[in-house]
Every structure is written in structure tokens, then in C-alpha cells.
Write a protein that holds these residues in place. Structure first.
Motif, PDB file in Angstrom:
ATOM      1  N   ALA A   1       0.863  -1.181   0.000  1.00 31.74           N
ATOM      2  CA  ALA A   1       0.000   0.000   0.000  1.00 31.74           C
ATOM      3  C   ALA A   1       0.888   1.214   0.000  1.00 31.74           C
ATOM      4  CB  ALA A   1      -0.870   0.013   1.245  1.00 31.74           C
TER       5      ALA A   1
ATOM      6  N   SER B   1      11.305  -6.524   8.541  1.00 32.54           N
ATOM      7  CA  SER B   1      12.227  -6.179   7.459  1.00 32.54           C
ATOM      8  C   SER B   1      13.509  -5.537   7.980  1.00 32.54           C
ATOM      9  CB  SER B   1      11.560  -5.169   6.530  1.00 32.54           C
ATOM     10  OG  SER B   1      10.433  -5.723   5.915  1.00 32.54           O
TER      11      SER B   1
ATOM     12  N   ARG C   1      12.048   6.254  13.160  1.00 30.18           N
ATOM     13  CA  ARG C   1      11.232   7.416  13.524  1.00 30.18           C
ATOM     14  C   ARG C   1      11.037   7.410  15.038  1.00 30.18           C
ATOM     15  NH1 ARG C   1       6.931   5.440   9.465  1.00 30.18           N
ATOM     16  NH2 ARG C   1       7.716   6.205   7.478  1.00 30.18           N
TER      17      ARG C   1
ATOM     18  N   ALA D   1      14.298  -3.539  -2.038  1.00 29.19           N
ATOM     19  CA  ALA D   1      13.993  -2.427  -2.930  1.00 29.19           C
ATOM     20  C   ALA D   1      14.460  -1.130  -2.309  1.00 29.19           C
ATOM     21  CB  ALA D   1      12.486  -2.361  -3.178  1.00 29.19           C
TER      22      ALA D   1
ATOM     23  N   TYR E   1      15.106  -1.250   1.721  1.00 27.79           N
ATOM     24  CA  TYR E   1      14.261  -2.120   2.549  1.00 27.79           C
ATOM     25  C   TYR E   1      14.361  -3.531   2.011  1.00 27.79           C
ATOM     26  CZ  TYR E   1      11.812   2.235   3.844  1.00 27.79           C
ATOM     27  OH  TYR E   1      11.496   3.490   4.289  1.00 27.79           O
TER      28      TYR E   1
ATOM     29  N   THR F   1      13.620  -8.101   2.864  1.00 29.13           N
ATOM     30  CA  THR F   1      13.173  -9.244   3.672  1.00 29.13           C
ATOM     31  C   THR F   1      14.251 -10.321   3.604  1.00 29.13           C
ATOM     32  OG1 THR F   1      10.919  -8.781   2.908  1.00 29.13           O
ATOM     33  CG2 THR F   1      11.300 -10.912   3.978  1.00 29.13           C
TER      34      THR F   1
ATOM     35  N   ASP G   1       6.825  -3.006  -0.458  1.00 34.82           N
ATOM     36  CA  ASP G   1       6.398  -2.164  -1.578  1.00 34.82           C
ATOM     37  C   ASP G   1       6.176  -2.998  -2.849  1.00 34.82           C
ATOM     38  OD1 ASP G   1       8.999  -2.594  -2.554  1.00 34.82           O
ATOM     39  OD2 ASP G   1       9.058  -0.596  -3.421  1.00 34.82           O
TER      40      ASP G   1
ATOM     41  N   GLY H   1       9.122  -4.972  -4.330  1.00 26.93           N
ATOM     42  CA  GLY H   1       9.382  -6.186  -3.553  1.00 26.93           C
ATOM     43  C   GLY H   1       8.333  -7.250  -3.834  1.00 26.93           C
TER      44      GLY H   1
HETATM   45  P1  5GP Z   1       8.212   3.126   5.831  1.00 21.37           P
HETATM   46  O1  5GP Z   1       9.453   3.933   5.679  1.00 21.37           O
HETATM   47  O2  5GP Z   1       6.974   4.004   5.777  1.00 21.37           O
HETATM   48  O3  5GP Z   1       8.238   2.246   7.060  1.00 21.37           O
HETATM   49  O4  5GP Z   1       8.107   2.133   4.584  1.00 21.37           O
HETATM   50  C1  5GP Z   1       8.183   2.636   3.288  1.00 21.37           C
HETATM   51  C2  5GP Z   1       7.777   1.571   2.289  1.00 21.37           C
HETATM   52  O5  5GP Z   1       8.704   0.489   2.319  1.00 21.37           O
HETATM   53  C3  5GP Z   1       6.407   0.959   2.578  1.00 21.37           C
HETATM   54  O6  5GP Z   1       5.714   0.811   1.347  1.00 21.37           O
HETATM   55  C4  5GP Z   1       6.757  -0.383   3.161  1.00 21.37           C
HETATM   56  O7  5GP Z   1       5.731  -1.333   2.947  1.00 21.37           O
HETATM   57  C5  5GP Z   1       7.983  -0.720   2.360  1.00 21.37           C
HETATM   58  N1  5GP Z   1       8.772  -1.774   2.978  1.00 21.37           N
HETATM   59  C6  5GP Z   1       8.949  -2.042   4.291  1.00 21.37           C
HETATM   60  N2  5GP Z   1       9.719  -3.117   4.449  1.00 21.37           N
HETATM   61  C7  5GP Z   1      10.022  -3.562   3.210  1.00 21.37           C
HETATM   62  C8  5GP Z   1      10.775  -4.671   2.707  1.00 21.37           C
HETATM   63  O8  5GP Z   1      11.322  -5.476   3.431  1.00 21.37           O
HETATM   64  N3  5GP Z   1      10.876  -4.774   1.347  1.00 21.37           N
HETATM   65  C9  5GP Z   1      10.282  -3.907   0.499  1.00 21.37           C
HETATM   66  N4  5GP Z   1      10.420  -4.130  -0.808  1.00 21.37           N
HETATM   67  N5  5GP Z   1       9.555  -2.859   0.918  1.00 21.37           N
HETATM   68  C10 5GP Z   1       9.430  -2.693   2.266  1.00 21.37           C
END
Ligand code: 5GP
Length: 174
Positions: free
Chosen positions: A15, A40, A47, A77, A84, A86, A106, A109
Motif C-alpha cells: 500500500a 524487514s 522514527r 527495494a 528495505y 526481507t 512495496d 518487492g
Molecule cells: P516506511 O518507511 O513508511 O516504514 O516504509 C516505506 C515503504 O517500504 C512501505 O511501502 C513499506 O511497505 C515498504 N517496505 C517495508 N519493508 C520492506 C521490505 O522489506 N521490502 C520492500 N520491498 N519494501 C518494504
């Protein structure tokens, strides 16, 4: 793998940030036994209120890049300037133990997971409108204007990928 044990099912939830996916996924996990959320790795800074090892494994960019080079990620990604990913070992441990695992990741990913694990179920969470998304991002008060702009820009691109997902959930509850 033990032949009698059921292997867990992999779910991917994507999302745009601000769509409320964390609330949706936490609600799902609270309501459903045996479902876990994967944790992840990220190179972004924590934050306020986020804890290392709980919200993410927060690592330096060089450490993250070394993990990429070592083939340690199922998927990874770059999103809004941060990395970020996994880790394969984390995912395998849970699935082998029979847990159903939710990756909140995202679009880039999600595509990698679909390629490597075609039996995964992909879910996209949409906000009710672009205006609601922007208001939610601002109300968090955690990001700079530049960050909010980057996230809105990323959101526009991500929403276009919605047709690649198996299910769509519109989150108008938060
Ligand atoms: P945020 O900085 O708001 O925590 O995450 C930013 C984006 O990175 C979000 O869309 C989140 O779902 C994505 N994200 C978080 N963990 C991972 C991951 O392990 N792999 C990928 N590809 N996206 C991630």
C-alpha cells in the motif's frame, strides 16, 4: 523440511504509505491465530517511537548493501531514498515452522516475491482517495515536506500496480 508439517502460506501486503496498512495488518494478526508479520531490514533511520528489532532491523546502508551482495534477501527495494528488504532466513524459519507470514512491502518487492514464490497471495490496500492519503501523511507529523512529497510521488506510481495483486482492500476505517 519434515514431511508431516504443514508449510506456512506467504502473504504480501502493499500500500502507499498513509493507506493505513499497518492498522489493517495488525488487526488481521490480532484476529487470526498462526499469522505472523515479517520484520524487514531497512537503511532508513528509526522514527520517534520505533524500536530496532521490533518495527524493523535498522542497519547502516553499507551493512544493507553487504547483505544484498551476500544474497541474503528474498526481495529488497529502494523506496523514497532508503533500502528495505526481507531476509530469506527469517522467512524460511517462520514458514518451515508452519506459520503464515505477512510481508508488508512495496510494489517492487511484491513483484520479486511473486517471481520467486508464485504461490504467494498478494493484497493491495488502497486509501479511499488521494486527498485522504495526503491528509494522513501530514497528520502523522513525522516526515518533512520533502519526505511527504517523495511519498506522495511514490504513491502515484504504486497505485498503478494494483492490477498485479490478487485482492484489493479499501481502508476507509482510519
Ligand atoms: P516506511 O518507511 O513508511 O516504514 O516504509 C516505506 C515503504 O517500504 C512501505 O511501502 C513499506 O511497505 C515498504 N517496505 C517495508 N519493508 C520492506 C521490505 O522489506 N521490502 C520492500 N520491498 N519494501 C518494504
Amino acid at each position: 523440511m519434515s514431511s508431516s508439517a504443514r508449510r506456512g502460506q506467504l502473504f504480501v501486503v502493499s500500500a502507499p504509505s498513509g493507506a493505513g496498512k499497518t492498522t489493517v495488518v495488525e488487526g488481521l494478526i490480532a484476529a487470526t491465530a498462526g499469522v505472523r508479520r515479517s520484520r524487514s531490514y531497512t537503511s532508513r533511520r528509526a522514527r520517534p517511537g520505533e524500536t530496532d528489532g521490533v518495527d524493523y532491523h535498522f542497519v547502516s546502508r553499507p551493512r544493507f548493501e553487504a547483505m544484498i551482495a551476500g544474497g541474503q534477501f528474498l526481495e529488497w527495494a529502494e523506496y523514497a531514498g532508503n533500502l528495505y528488504g526481507t531476509a530469506v532466513v527469517d522467512t524460511e524459519r517462520e514458514l518451515e515452522a508452519g506459520a503464515d507470514l505477512v510481508l508488508v512491502i512495496d510494489v517492487q518487492g511484491a513483484r520479486q516475491v511473486r517471481r520467486h514464490r508464485p504461490s504467494s497471495v498478494l493484497v493491495f490496500v488502497l486509501p479511499p482517495s488521494a486527498a485522504v492519503l495526503e491528509a494522513r501523511l501530514r497528520n502523522r507529523g513525522e516526515e518533512s515536506e520533502a519526505d511527504i512529497g517523495r511519498r506522495l510521488e511514490a504513491a502515484r506510481g504504486e497505485v498503478r500496480a494494483v492490477a498485479e495483486y490478487d485482492y484489493v482492500v479499501v481502508n476507509d476505517a482510519v
